[in-house]
Write an enzyme that holds these catalytic residues in place. Structure first.
Site, PDB file in Angstrom:
ATOM      1  N   ASP A 232       0.424   1.331  -6.649  1.00 35.64           N
ATOM      2  CA  ASP A 232      -0.373   1.539  -5.436  1.00 35.64           C
ATOM      3  C   ASP A 232      -0.046   0.519  -4.349  1.00 35.64           C
ATOM      4  OD1 ASP A 232      -1.584   3.457  -6.941  1.00 35.64           O
ATOM      5  OD2 ASP A 232      -3.633   2.695  -6.694  1.00 35.64           O
ATOM      6  N   ASP A 233      -0.583   0.792  -3.164  1.00 31.13           N
ATOM      7  CA  ASP A 233      -0.720  -0.131  -2.021  1.00 31.13           C
ATOM      8  C   ASP A 233       0.559  -0.402  -1.241  1.00 31.13           C
ATOM      9  OD1 ASP A 233      -3.326  -0.258  -2.722  1.00 31.13           O
ATOM     10  OD2 ASP A 233      -3.358  -2.380  -3.253  1.00 31.13           O
ATOM     11  N   HIS A 282      -2.133   7.423  -0.605  1.00 35.66           N
ATOM     12  CA  HIS A 282      -3.160   6.414  -0.921  1.00 35.66           C
ATOM     13  C   HIS A 282      -4.006   6.105   0.316  1.00 35.66           C
ATOM     14  CE1 HIS A 282      -4.986   3.628  -3.606  1.00 35.66           C
ATOM     15  NE2 HIS A 282      -4.496   2.512  -3.084  1.00 35.66           N
ATOM     16  N   HIS A 286      -6.067   2.437   3.646  1.00 33.03           N
ATOM     17  CA  HIS A 286      -6.739   1.952   2.438  1.00 33.03           C
ATOM     18  C   HIS A 286      -8.249   1.918   2.656  1.00 33.03           C
ATOM     19  CE1 HIS A 286      -7.395  -0.287  -1.319  1.00 33.03           C
ATOM     20  NE2 HIS A 286      -6.162   0.120  -1.656  1.00 33.03           N
ATOM     21  N   HIS A 376       0.376  -2.261  -9.025  1.00 32.57           N
ATOM     22  CA  HIS A 376       0.513  -2.356  -7.570  1.00 32.57           C
ATOM     23  C   HIS A 376       1.890  -2.920  -7.234  1.00 32.57           C
ATOM     24  CE1 HIS A 376      -3.800  -2.195  -8.328  1.00 32.57           C
ATOM     25  NE2 HIS A 376      -3.953  -1.741  -7.097  1.00 32.57           N
TER      26      HIS A 376
END
Length: 427
Positions: A232-233, A282, A286, A376
């Site tokens: 993620d991210d 995603h 965020h 991540h």
């Protein structure tokens, strides 16, 4: 002189005798040749009438369609024939053209079509081989196909579109191919022309459907254990290390990217996608999605979809809501955009510990067949952990696949707006 004359008379006499001998044998030759001649005559007549029947049968209905989609960065593909699927899973189409062949002589009309282009709506009407959308970057969200002239009275045209891995019900003679909406772009088409009143039949050997040569594992054994690593991210500064480790061990993963980050690192998104990994959504910034209205959630998802599609060339179909938060209007918004919510069954907490050894231990101590593992990609320690986790899982016999591959291998057709945290085998 006299000798010469006698010789000539003798030759003539011998010739007459030879001819009389052949004439005497003629009935014998005739009796032997008769069955051969009759057999040849029967064969010739048979071929003639068979050809007539075949020709007549072919001309009962010969009108067919053929069609091609334009994919971003790769252009128009080879034409698919009538009733054959035309799709790819590594890119989304941005253009289309449709033609006819075997049009009956003297029959007027042509095939016409429109495409709904994301952000601009329905195109003008094009016909018989003209290109809609060639060179532009927005995905197609639907099509309409219809006939005119004499063709309209003699034939029906049916068509279906591929959306989120499912072929939609047949549309007919100018109907919308699917509920058109942002985020529900098409990934393939199927068109067939039939005589008026006939039912459409899909060709069972679709030669033009293309699986991506470089997306996903080409050899997945559903009987063997598998897991999906997810990151993620990003994108950030450590994707190259993670992707290199995946490639070394013939593995793939799914990367859930933030829209604003992707805008900063477009080349990273492309490299990750080109290596055959899956790109997921995603959110745009965020955001904690349950705190937003449904319209705002849809805007965040749709905006990110477009960024990632443009950068990766993939059809972005999965969403990981930040923090795994799916309360409030999140699920209705995801149903509206046509995408499922992908959560996890193992949380490494790598964002919190930033400890390579701890991340490795969490995965190797907890992993089970069908797990979705959360990490991540923006941390150096996570890249280091991935370089250890990937070979260790392979040594244990796990296949490392994308989320979509894992779901497919388990026979799960993911539904829009529904949460999925693992795909463990049923006991």
């Amino acid at each position: 002189m006299k000798s010469t004359r006698n010789e000539i008379l003798r030759n003539i006499s011998e010739s007459i005798k030879e001819r009389n001998g052949l004439t005497a044998q003629y009935p014998l030759y005739r009796n032997k040749l008769r069955p051969i001649i009759l057999s040849l005559l029967v064969c010739v007549l048979g071929l003639f009438f068979f050809g007539k029947i075949v020709y007549a049968r072919e001309n009962v209905h010969r009108l067919k369609s053929y069609y091609s989609l334009y994919y971003r960065d790769s252009g128009f593909q080879n034409y698919s024939n009538d009733a054959q699927r035309h799709s790819r899973n590594d890119a989304y189409p941005t253009g289309i053209k449709i033609c006819l062949k075997h049009q009956p002589e003297g029959m007027t009309g042509t095939i016409q079509y429109q495409a709904n282009i994301s952000g601009t709506g329905w195109s003008d009407t094009y016909e018989n081989g003209q290109s809609i959308g060639e060179g532009q970057d927005m995905p197609l969200e639907g099509i309409r196909v219809f006939l005119n002239g004499d063709l309209k009275d003699k034939y029906d045209v049916y068509y279906s579109t591929l959306i989120l891995g499912e072929w939609q019900p047949w549309a007919k003679n100018g109907e919308d191919s699917n509920p058109v909406g942002v985020g529900k772009h098409i990934d393939g088409i199927l068109i067939t022309v039939v005589s008026k009143g006939e039912a459409p039949v899909e060709e069972k050997a679709p030669v033009e459907e293309k699986a991506a040569a470089n997306v996903g594992n080409s050899q997945i054994d559903p009987a063997k254990p598998m897991v999906a690593l997810t990151f993620d991210d990003g994108p950030g500064n450590y994707e190259d290390r993670i992707v290199a480790a995946l490639q070394k061990y013939n593995s793939k993963a799914t990367f859930f990217y933030v829209g604003t980050q992707a805008a900063k690192f477009p080349s990273t998104v492309k490299r990750v996608a080109d290596a055959g990994n899956e790109i997921g959504n995603h959110s745009y910034k965020h955001e904690n999605l349950p705190k937003l209205s449904q319209a705002a959630i849809e805007s965040s998802i749709n905006k990110t979809n477009e960024i990632l599609r443009n950068q990766s060339g993939q059809s972005v179909s999965l969403v990981r809501p930040p923090y795994g938060a799916t309360a409030g209007s999140v699920k209705p918004a995801l149903r509206a955009t046509g995408q499922p919510s992908i959560l996890w069954s193992i949380d490494t907490l790598d964002w919190k510990t930033k400890n390579t050894k701890n991340t490795v231990n969490v995965v190797l101590n907890q992993v089970k067949d069908g797990d979705i593992i959360l990490m991540h990609s923006i941390y150096r320690q996570t890249a280091e952990a991935a370089e250890l986790i990937i070979p260790a899982l392979k040594e244990r016999g796990y296949q490392l696949v994308t989320v979509s591959e894992l779901a497919k291998a388990r026979g799960i057709n993911m539904e829009a707006g529904k949460n999925y945290s693992s795909f463990r085998p049923k006991k």
